[in-house]
Design a protein around this motif. Structure first.
Motif, short mmCIF file in Angstrom:
data_model
loop_
_atom_site.label_atom_id
_atom_site.label_comp_id
_atom_site.label_asym_id
_atom_site.label_seq_id
_atom_site.Cartn_x
_atom_site.Cartn_y
_atom_site.Cartn_z
N ASP A 42 12.91 -4.52 -1.74
CA ASP A 42 13.86 -3.45 -1.39
C ASP A 42 13.39 -2.68 -0.17
O ASP A 42 14.18 -2.38 0.75
CB ASP A 42 14.01 -2.51 -2.59
N SER A 43 12.11 -2.36 -0.10
CA SER A 43 11.57 -1.60 1.04
C SER A 43 11.63 -2.42 2.33
O SER A 43 11.96 -1.89 3.40
CB SER A 43 10.13 -1.18 0.73
N LEU A 44 11.29 -3.71 2.24
CA LEU A 44 11.38 -4.58 3.42
C LEU A 44 12.83 -4.70 3.90
O LEU A 44 13.10 -4.71 5.11
CB LEU A 44 10.83 -5.97 3.08
N GLN A 45 13.76 -4.76 2.94
CA GLN A 45 15.18 -4.87 3.29
C GLN A 45 15.66 -3.61 4.02
O GLN A 45 16.36 -3.69 5.04
CB GLN A 45 16.01 -5.07 2.01
N LYS A 46 15.27 -2.44 3.52
CA LYS A 46 15.68 -1.17 4.14
C LYS A 46 15.17 -1.04 5.57
O LYS A 46 15.84 -0.47 6.43
CB LYS A 46 15.18 0.00 3.29
N ILE A 74 0.83 -1.20 0.00
CA ILE A 74 0.00 0.00 0.00
C ILE A 74 0.87 1.25 0.00
O ILE A 74 0.62 2.20 -0.76
CB ILE A 74 -0.96 0.00 1.20
N ASP A 75 1.90 1.27 0.85
CA ASP A 75 2.79 2.45 0.93
C ASP A 75 3.45 2.72 -0.42
O ASP A 75 3.50 3.87 -0.89
CB ASP A 75 3.87 2.24 2.00
N ILE A 76 3.97 1.66 -1.05
CA ILE A 76 4.66 1.83 -2.33
C ILE A 76 3.69 2.25 -3.43
O ILE A 76 4.01 3.08 -4.29
CB ILE A 76 5.39 0.52 -2.72
N SER A 77 2.48 1.71 -3.40
CA SER A 77 1.50 2.05 -4.43
C SER A 77 1.12 3.53 -4.38
O SER A 77 0.75 4.12 -5.39
CB SER A 77 0.24 1.19 -4.28
N LYS A 78 1.25 4.13 -3.21
CA LYS A 78 0.93 5.56 -3.06
C LYS A 78 2.08 6.45 -3.50
O LYS A 78 1.87 7.58 -3.94
CB LYS A 78 0.58 5.86 -1.60
N ASN A 79 3.31 5.95 -3.36
CA ASN A 79 4.47 6.83 -3.51
C ASN A 79 5.46 6.41 -4.59
O ASN A 79 6.46 7.09 -4.81
CB ASN A 79 5.24 6.91 -2.18
N GLY A 80 5.24 5.28 -5.25
CA GLY A 80 6.23 4.85 -6.22
C GLY A 80 5.71 3.75 -7.10
O GLY A 80 4.51 3.48 -7.16
N GLU A 81 6.61 3.07 -7.81
CA GLU A 81 6.24 2.00 -8.73
C GLU A 81 6.16 0.68 -7.97
O GLU A 81 7.14 0.23 -7.38
CB GLU A 81 7.27 1.88 -9.85
N LEU A 82 5.00 0.07 -7.99
CA LEU A 82 4.78 -1.16 -7.25
C LEU A 82 5.16 -2.38 -8.08
O LEU A 82 4.63 -2.59 -9.15
CB LEU A 82 3.32 -1.27 -6.81
N ASN A 83 6.10 -3.15 -7.56
CA ASN A 83 6.45 -4.45 -8.14
C ASN A 83 7.15 -5.26 -7.06
O ASN A 83 7.46 -4.74 -5.97
CB ASN A 83 7.31 -4.32 -9.40
N VAL A 84 7.42 -6.50 -7.31
CA VAL A 84 8.00 -7.36 -6.28
C VAL A 84 9.38 -6.87 -5.85
O VAL A 84 9.75 -6.96 -4.67
CB VAL A 84 8.05 -8.83 -6.76
N VAL A 85 10.15 -6.30 -6.79
CA VAL A 85 11.50 -5.82 -6.46
C VAL A 85 11.42 -4.64 -5.50
O VAL A 85 12.18 -4.57 -4.51
CB VAL A 85 12.27 -5.42 -7.73
N SER A 86 10.48 -3.70 -5.75
CA SER A 86 10.35 -2.54 -4.87
C SER A 86 9.87 -2.94 -3.48
O SER A 86 10.27 -2.35 -2.47
CB SER A 86 9.41 -1.50 -5.48
N VAL A 87 9.02 -3.98 -3.41
CA VAL A 87 8.56 -4.46 -2.09
C VAL A 87 9.73 -5.10 -1.33
O VAL A 87 9.93 -4.82 -0.13
CB VAL A 87 7.41 -5.47 -2.26
N LYS A 135 14.63 -3.51 7.53
CA LYS A 135 15.10 -4.71 8.26
C LYS A 135 13.94 -5.64 8.63
O LYS A 135 13.89 -6.22 9.71
CB LYS A 135 15.86 -4.29 9.54
N GLN A 136 12.99 -5.77 7.69
CA GLN A 136 11.84 -6.64 7.92
C GLN A 136 11.82 -7.84 6.97
O GLN A 136 10.97 -8.72 7.10
CB GLN A 136 10.53 -5.85 7.73
N LEU A 137 12.76 -7.88 6.03
CA LEU A 137 12.74 -8.91 5.00
C LEU A 137 12.92 -10.31 5.59
O LEU A 137 12.21 -11.24 5.22
CB LEU A 137 13.80 -8.63 3.93
N ASP A 138 13.89 -10.44 6.51
CA ASP A 138 14.13 -11.76 7.10
C ASP A 138 12.92 -12.24 7.88
O ASP A 138 12.57 -13.43 7.84
CB ASP A 138 15.37 -11.71 8.01
N PHE A 139 12.29 -11.32 8.64
CA PHE A 139 11.10 -11.70 9.41
C PHE A 139 9.98 -12.16 8.48
O PHE A 139 9.18 -13.04 8.85
CB PHE A 139 10.62 -10.52 10.25
N CYS A 140 9.94 -11.60 7.25
CA CYS A 140 8.90 -11.95 6.28
C CYS A 140 9.33 -13.12 5.38
O CYS A 140 8.84 -13.28 4.26
CB CYS A 140 8.53 -10.73 5.44
#
Length: 457
Positions: free
Chosen positions: A68-72, A53-66, A74-79
C-alpha cells in the motif's frame, strides 16, 4: 578493452532477507533499523527496505502495508509489483537463516565500500590537490578504520539478532535439535544448532566411526560438512560404505565380494547417492578456522542461490590437528588450542550450526584402575571443556580386555554425556560392529543405561 567489473552483491541473499522480514515482522524490525538500506545493492530492494523501516516506526508492518505504501508513492511498479513481494515471501527457506543472509549482504556491502575507498585513493594519488603524501596516507587509513569500526558494530547487531530469534521461537532447543536415531542420545539432545559438542576418546575407541555413523543417520534429514584433518575423503567413504552396506571394510578395499556382498555394496552406493547433497566432505592437513569458516560461507551461499536448505552441522576430525593462528605460533600449545576452542564456540552461535568436534583424551585414564574417561581428560586444553555445550566421552570395555584369556567381546560402545548445558546428563550403550564399523541401538526404548562414573563404587 574495458576494465569494468560488476560490484559484488548477492541477489538471492537480498531477496531472502526481505522475504524473511515480510514473513516475520514482529520484533525483527526492531533489530534491523540499524541495518541501512545501502547494504542492499539492488535499487528496488533499497526502496522496499526503506518502506519496511518507515512502516515499522509508524504503523503495523506486514506485506499489505508495504504494498500500500509503495503504491501511494508510485513506486510499486518500479519494485516489480505486489507479486514480486509475495514471491519473496514464498521463496524463503527458513526464517532462522536471517543472520546468514545479513552476513552475506553486509560482507558484499563492505567489499563495495572498500572498492569505493580504493578508487578514491587512486584518484587522490593522481590529483593530490596540493596535499602532501603523509596527509594522503593518513586520510586513507582513517577511511579504512571507519570501515572496520562499522564491521564491528554490525557484528554486535547480528549477535543481538540471535537473541531476538530465540525469543520468537516457541521451543528453540526442540526446533534446533538434530536427531541421530540413537534413542538415548536423542532424548538427551546431544546435537543442537548453535552449540559446540565435543566427542572425546582415547585412540582406537571409535571416534571417527561414531561421527561417521552419526553423519549417516543425520544426512537423511539435515545437511553436514565433514572436515577431515586425518583421513582422506576416500578412506572415509570406504568406511561409510562398509557400515551402510554391512560389508566388511577389508572386503571393499580388496574387492573380494561374494555375490551377496556385491548386491549390498551397490545398494549402499545408491542409498548414499540419494542423500549426496546433504554430506560434503573436505579433507586436508592443518586446516585453519578461517578456512573452515570460508568453506561454510561459500557452501551456504551456493545453497541460497540454488534454493537449498543451509548447512545444519559441521564435524571436525580432529581438534588438535587444526592449524594455529600464525600470531600465536610462539605461544604455549594450551593457549593455541584455547583460541581455536573459543573460535569454534563462536562459529556455532553466529552461524547457527551444530559444531561437532572430535578430540583426543590424554593418558590420565590409562593410569587409573577404572579406565572410564572424564571431561578433565580432554587433551591439552581446559578451555575446550569450558567452551563446550556438550561433552561426550567414548569408552569400549573390549579394548581393555582384548588380551585376557576367557574374555568374550560384548561389542559395546559406551557414551558418557558428562556435560550437557541446560539439559540432563546421562549416557548411551550402543552396539559396535568392528568389522563394518557400524554402530546401532541396543535398547529400543528411550531409557538411559545405568553406568558408573569414575570414582563411583
Amino acid at each position: 578493452m574495458s576494465n569494468f567489473r560488476e560490484l559484488p552483491y548477492c541477489m538471492e541473499a537480498e531477496q531472502a532477507l526481505i522475504g524473511v522480514i515480510l514473513l516475520n515482522p514482529i520484533r525483527i524490525n526492531e533489530m534491523l533499523k540499524n541495518f541501512i538500506a545501502d547494504c542492499f545493492y539492488v535499487e528496488q530492494h533499497k526502496i522496499i527496505y526503506k518502506k519496511i523501516i518507515d512502516i515499522s516506526k509508524n504503523g503495523e508492518l506486514n506485506v499489505v502495508s508495504v504494498i500500500d505504501s509503495l503504491q501511494k508513492d508510485k513506486q510499486l511498479d518500479f519494485c516489480e509489483g505486489a507479486d514480486y513481494l509475495y514471491h519473496l515471501m514464498r521463496s524463503v527457506i527458513a526464517t532462522a537463516n536471517i543472520k546468514v543472509y545479513m552476513n552475506v549482504i553486509y560482507d558484499n556491502y563492505i567489499l563495495r565500500k572498500l572498492i569505493e575507498h580504493g578508487n578514491d585513493a587512486i584518484e587522490l594519488a593522481h590529483n593530490t590537490l596540493g596535499k602532501n603524501v603523509n596527509s594522503i596516507i593518513e586520510e586513507n587509513i582513517s577511511n579504512l578504520q571507519n570501515l572496520k569500526n562499522n564491521i564491528d558494530v554490525t557484528t554486535d547487531l547480528i549477535d543481538d539478532l540471535n537473541e531476538v530469534i530465540s525469543l520468537m521461537a516457541s521451543d528453540t532447543i526442540k526446533n534446533n535439535t538434530i536427531t541421530t536415531g540413537y534413542h538415548s542420545l536423542d532424548r538427551l539432545g546431544c546435537f543442537v544448532k548453535g552449540e559446540l559438542s565435543v566427542i572425546g576418546a582415547r585412540p582406537s575407541m571409535g571416534k571417527t566411526a561414531f561421527v561417521l555413523n552419526v553423519c549417516h543417520q543425520i544426512m537423511k534429514h539435515s545437511s553436514i560438512i565433514f572436515f577431515s584433518l586425518e583421513m582422506s575423503k576416500t578412506q572415509l567413504l570406504i568406511r561409510m560404505l562398509s557400515n551402510v552396506s554391512q560389508v566388511k571394510k577389508d572386503t571393499i578395499e580388496k574387492s573380494t565380494y561374494s555375490e551377496n556382498d556385491f548386491d549390498k555394496f551397490t545398494d549402499a552406493i545408491e542409498l548414499l547417492k540419494k542423500y549426496n547433497d546433504n554430506l560434503i566432505i573436505r579433507d586436508g592437513k592443518m586446516l585453519s578456522i578461517s578456512e573452515i569458516t570460508s568453506t561454510i560461507t561459500s557452501v551456504n551461499l551456493d545453497r541460497i542461490k540454488n534454493k537449498k536448505p543451509l548447512i545444519d552441522m559441521i564435524v571436525i576430525d580432529y581438534f588438535s590437528l587444526l592449524a594455529t593462528d600464525p600470531q600465536l605460533m610462539k605461544q604455549p600449545e594450551a593457549m593455541q588450542l584455547a583460541e581455536n576452542s573459543k573460535k569454534l564456540a563462536k562459529i556455532s552461535k553466529e552461524m547457527n550450526l551444530s559444531v561437532v568436534l572430535v578430540a583426543q583424551l590424554n593418558r590420565n585414564c590409562e593410569a587409573r584402575v577404572n579406565k572410564k574417561p572424564m571431561s578433565s581428560d580432554l587433551k591439552g586444553c581446559g578451555q575446550l571443556e569450558q567452551d563446550a555445550d556438550v561433552v561426550m566421552l567414548l569408552y569400549r570395555e573390549d579394548y581393555y580386555h582384548k588380551n585376557e584369556d576367557g574374555y568374550e567381546d560384548n561389542n559395546h560402545l559406551d557414551i558418557f554425556v558428562e556435560k550437557n548445558r541446560n539439559r540432563k546428563t546421562g549416557g548411551a550403550k550402543l552396539y559396535f560392529d568392528m568389522d563394518t564399523q557400524s554402530i546401532s541401538n541396543i535398547f529400543h526404548d528411550t531409557k538411559d543405561f545405568s553406568y558408573d562414573k569414575v570414582g563411583d563404587k
